[in-house]
Design an enzyme around this catalytic site. Structure first.
Site, PDB file in Angstrom:
ATOM      1  N   ASP A  42       0.910  -1.184   0.109  1.00 36.35           N
ATOM      2  CA  ASP A  42       0.026   0.068   0.042  1.00 36.35           C
ATOM      3  C   ASP A  42       0.785   1.193  -0.089  1.00 36.35           C
ATOM      4  O   ASP A  42       2.083   1.151  -0.003  1.00 36.35           O
ATOM      5  CB  ASP A  42      -1.104   0.230   1.110  1.00 36.35           C
ATOM      6  CG  ASP A  42      -2.000   0.888   0.738  1.00 36.35           C
ATOM      7  OD1 ASP A  42      -2.213   1.419  -0.062  1.00 36.35           O
ATOM      8  OD2 ASP A  42      -3.306   0.699   1.589  1.00 36.35           O
TER       9      ASP A  42
HETATM   10  C1  BGC Z   1      -5.168   3.002  -0.073  1.00 36.25           C
HETATM   11  C2  BGC Z   1      -5.278   2.132  -1.216  1.00 36.25           C
HETATM   12  C3  BGC Z   1      -5.108   2.886  -2.331  1.00 36.25           C
HETATM   13  C4  BGC Z   1      -3.740   3.494  -2.545  1.00 36.25           C
HETATM   14  C5  BGC Z   1      -3.528   4.157  -3.912  1.00 36.25           C
HETATM   15  C6  BGC Z   1      -3.895   4.030  -0.317  1.00 36.25           C
HETATM   16  O1  BGC Z   1      -3.843   5.143   1.008  1.00 36.25           O
HETATM   17  O2  BGC Z   1      -5.103   2.468   1.291  1.00 36.25           O
HETATM   18  O3  BGC Z   1      -6.485   1.421  -0.789  1.00 36.25           O
HETATM   19  O4  BGC Z   1      -5.288   1.883  -3.260  1.00 36.25           O
HETATM   20  O5  BGC Z   1      -3.817   4.338  -1.522  1.00 36.25           O
HETATM   21  O6  BGC Z   1      -4.444   5.401  -4.007  1.00 36.25           O
END
Ligand code: BGC
Length: 747
Positions: free
Chosen positions: A296
């Protein structure tokens, strides 16, 4: 007590954990990667490419960088792409931007490896569909597949080949804002929806120009954040992981999902982004997942803040060796792995393995052959009449009629005047919700606009905002009450703003925000037939409304066509058939509250020494599976295929559902299993099958379900999959409460 007889049941086993649970007997382990089928030509191509790559180029494949919020790439990306050091991006989108950056990679770099462009297409790209929690309420996997397919087509048209969806985290805490992004509290419903969404995004052939690679996220237990506070730590037993949190992810693997995303949270002492047990033992060795894992956003670097890495080098080493293949945004892999390789801290083979996984998927996705997108398609593929029509249907099918005293709904269209009151009535941003891709509020139909369009010019609609969503005073109440007094009926549109759910949007109180409840009370006191229509991304607590306002329609955040769909349902053109995919509590103090809870030795009872509260009943406001219709249904004739089966057999279940009212409508017939006495404690009941059926007035249909060992078994104390003989109860119902129950004995 049932005889604890452990049966070795084959292929479909959730087999034993190696790291956390005591090692099971060797023959019960799943040692091979069972679902991996390798294509020799593809492997040869990957190997040939890998052999030519420098370490820097390999690490480039492991790097994902963020574009600008508006979709542009950053100047640095061009240089990195030319150097073959940019594997993927997130947020870069639009044919012009994608093609220009792609050109640097495939025409300007030594090995011409294309960049993979990712984006969070959670519930639509430009056409916004209902939030995933709402779609789960449709109990209609074909619908979820169709909206994912439409979202994939729009995304692919703007150069995106990868979505960070579906989010399949099981979520049982409505304080957590990200409940909106998933399928709610139930592992079975979550698994059905996970499969449907993966199929919708990827199709049978992900290389098609209207398909995208899907991501199962956030692996794992992200939804179990303590106190519902986003990014918070979790404390989840291995049993809860395996029984509650893993199933939708395993379903995504079964459906062929291309990628996984490792979560931000801690899982039993090791953050998910450095967790070998979840990333390698379970995902690779038990389930045979063949795609790649992306971290993530900066979650590799965050291992330092978690306190399990002293510095970036340790964070990189731990994440990579645990099983993360691509690092999102932070750059510890690219910057620290060269030294680690030189010092022998990380074997090149581990890096090669990650690169292989990435190249394999890039080849399968067809981007080596077709790296560019056709800019012309971008002009025609977005927000088509067909996708808007689908959005309208999806929103209507997702709505849940929570209450309808005296059959107040549907409203007649020949009213003299209708009052539409509330801070969310004319809000086009709220209805598209959080994580709405490149959806635009100006494309959306507000609830007010939808109602006006349905009624036409002949019925005056008086609108009063009444109050703000949050904060503010009661200055607007008088006008709202006046509007109600002038009207034959009132629709009160209340709930949450878009940014009140989604990521980093936890709430400790889940009442209607601001002065909205006071507004509802004031308007209700005007004495007109009153409907509350809820626009929300999560369960809310509203006991006064649930007891005093005759009709309550849960419209969720319905997307681009929310308003048209709300009107379809309010005026009866569509008969609501959605069901709650998550429990609605009476008060936040009841959280966590979910239907599949374990039993207690002191079940709630009248006298003191039992499991209950002094100040609130133990029951929810509205249970999982609840949802009314403008017609009525009756279940009858629940029959099981015999009163006893063997552990490896299947159990046919039949039940007849009849529309006993005077309108056509949909019912969701739900089949729950209760294991009466087992070697380990079991939930009071577990959803194991469901079907949404449409019936004309008076029509009946006999539904046939088949329960198998997978539906009746359990993980024993050593996490071996077993089916234990003994008594079971099967309930067919229209909600997780009530229904018809029959018993049978498993021999
Ligand atoms: C979120 C993810 C997301 C990623 C990219 C993160 O902060 O937890 O779900 O895919 O950002 O935007």
């Amino acid at each position: 007590m049932k005889r604890a007889c452990v049966l070795a049941v084959s292929a479909w086993l959730a087999s034993a954990a190696w790291a956390q649970s005591p090692a099971p007997a060797k023959d019960e382990r799943r040692t091979a990667a069972p679902r991996v089928v390798r294509d020799a030509a593809l492997e040869a191509r990957v190997d040939a490419l890998l052999r030519r790559m420098t370490l820097e180029e390999k690490l480039g494949q492991l790097q994902q960088l963020d574009g600008e919020a508006d979709g542009r790439f950053r100047p640095e990306h061009l240089e990195l792409a030319r150097a073959g050091r940019l594997g993927s991006t997130l947020n870069v989108r639009g044919a012009a931007q994608v093609n220009e950056l792609q050109k640097a990679a495939v025409e300007g770099s030594r090995l011409k490896v294309p960049v993979l462009f990712g984006f969070d297409v959670i519930h639509g790209y430009r056409t916004v569909f209902p939030i995933p929690l709402a779609e789960a309420a449709s109990f209609d996997p074909e619908l979820a597949e169709a909206t994912a397919r439409a979202a994939a087509a729009e995304s692919a048209a703007v150069g995106l080949k990868w979505t960070f969806a579906p989010m399949v985290d099981v979520a049982r805490d409505p304080r957590w804002g990200r409940v909106s992004e998933g399928a709610g509290e139930d592992p079975y419903l979550g698994s059905v929806m996970a499969r449907a969404r993966v199929r919708g995004f990827q199709g049978d052939d992900v290389s098609r120009e209207d398909r995208v690679i899907a991501t199962a996220k956030h692996w794992v237990a992200y939804g179990a954040a303590e106190a519902g506070r986003d990014y918070n730590t979790t404390d989840v037993s291995e049993r809860a992981l395996r029984e509650i949190h893993f199933p939708p992810f395993e379903a995504a693997v079964d459906a062929g999902v291309g990628t996984f995303m490792s979560a931000f949270n801690d899982v039993d002492g090791t953050p998910a982004t450095a967790n070998r047990f979840t990333l390698t033992r379970v995902l690779r060795e038990e389930w045979g997942f063949d795609g790649f894992v992306v971290s993530d956003y900066t979650s590799v670097l965050e291992l330092i803040k978690h306190g399990i890495a002293a510095d970036e080098a340790e964070a990189a080493r731990k994440a990579l060796t645990a099983g993360v293949d691509v690092e999102m945004v932070s750059r510890t892999f690219a910057q620290r792995l060269p030294d680690l390789v030189r010092s022998g801290g990380v074997p090149v083979a581990t890096i090669d393995q990650a690169v292989r996984r990435i190249l394999r998927l890039k080849i399968r996705a067809g981007i080596f052959e077709r790296p560019y997108v056709d800019a012309g398609r971008e002009q025609t593929a977005l927000l088509t009449p067909e996708s808007r029509q689908l959005a309208r249907r999806a929103a209507a099918r997702s709505m849940v009629l929570l209450r309808n005293e005296g059959g107040l709904l549907p409203l007649r269209k020949d009213l003299r005047t209708l009052a539409v009151v509330g801070p969310l009535a004319d809000d086009r941003k709220a209805v598209i919700g959080a994580w709405s891709g490149d959806g635009k509020a100006e494309d959306a139909v507000s609830i007010l606009a939808g109602i006006q369009a349905a009624l036409g010019a002949s019925v005056p609609v008086v609108h009063a905002k009444g109050c703000e969503i949050e904060g503010g005073g009661d200055e607007g109440f008088a006008a709202a009450v006046e509007a109600a007094k002038q009207a034959d009926a009132v629709v009160l549109v209340v709930g949450e703003a878009a940014e009140m759910s989604g990521e980093a949007a936890s709430r400790s109180v889940i009442d209607l925000p601001g002065r909205q409840l006071d507004l509802v009370r004031a308007v209700h006191a005007a004495g007109k037939p009153t409907v509350v229509l809820l626009v929300t991304g999560r369960p809310l607590t509203f006991p006064w409304i649930a007891e005093n306002v005759p009709a309550v329609l849960l419209a969720w955040q319905g997307g681009t066509e929310a308003g048209s769909a709300a009107a379809d349902v309010l005026f009866g053109d569509t008969n609501p058939g959605g069901k709650l995919p998550i429990t609605f509590p009476r008060s936040v103090g009841q959280v966590p509250i979910y239907y599949a809870h374990k039993r207690t030795g002191r079940p709630p009872a009248e006298d003191k020494w039992n499991s209950k509260y002094l100040d609130v009943p133990v029951t929810p406001q509205f249970p999982f599976g609840h949802g009314l219709s403008y017609t009525t249904f009756e279940l009858s004739g629940l029959t099981l295929g015999g009163t006893g089966i063997t552990a490896s057999g299947t159990l046919p279940v039949q039940v007849t559902v009849r529309n006993t009212g005077s309108r056509a409508g949909d019912e969701v017939v739900q089949v729950y299993v209760t294991d009466v006495a087992a070697s380990v404690t079991r939930p009071v009941k577990q959803l194991r099958a469901f079907e949404r059926v449409s019936l004309a007035p008076g029509e009946s249909k006999t539904l046939a379900f088949t329960l198998g060992p997978r539906d009746l078994g359990l993980l024993d104390a050593r996490f071996r999959w077993t089916v234990e003989p003994g008594e079971f109860r099967i309930t067919a119902a229209t909600s997780s409460e009530g229904g018809l129950t029959e018993a049978f004995t498993l021999r």
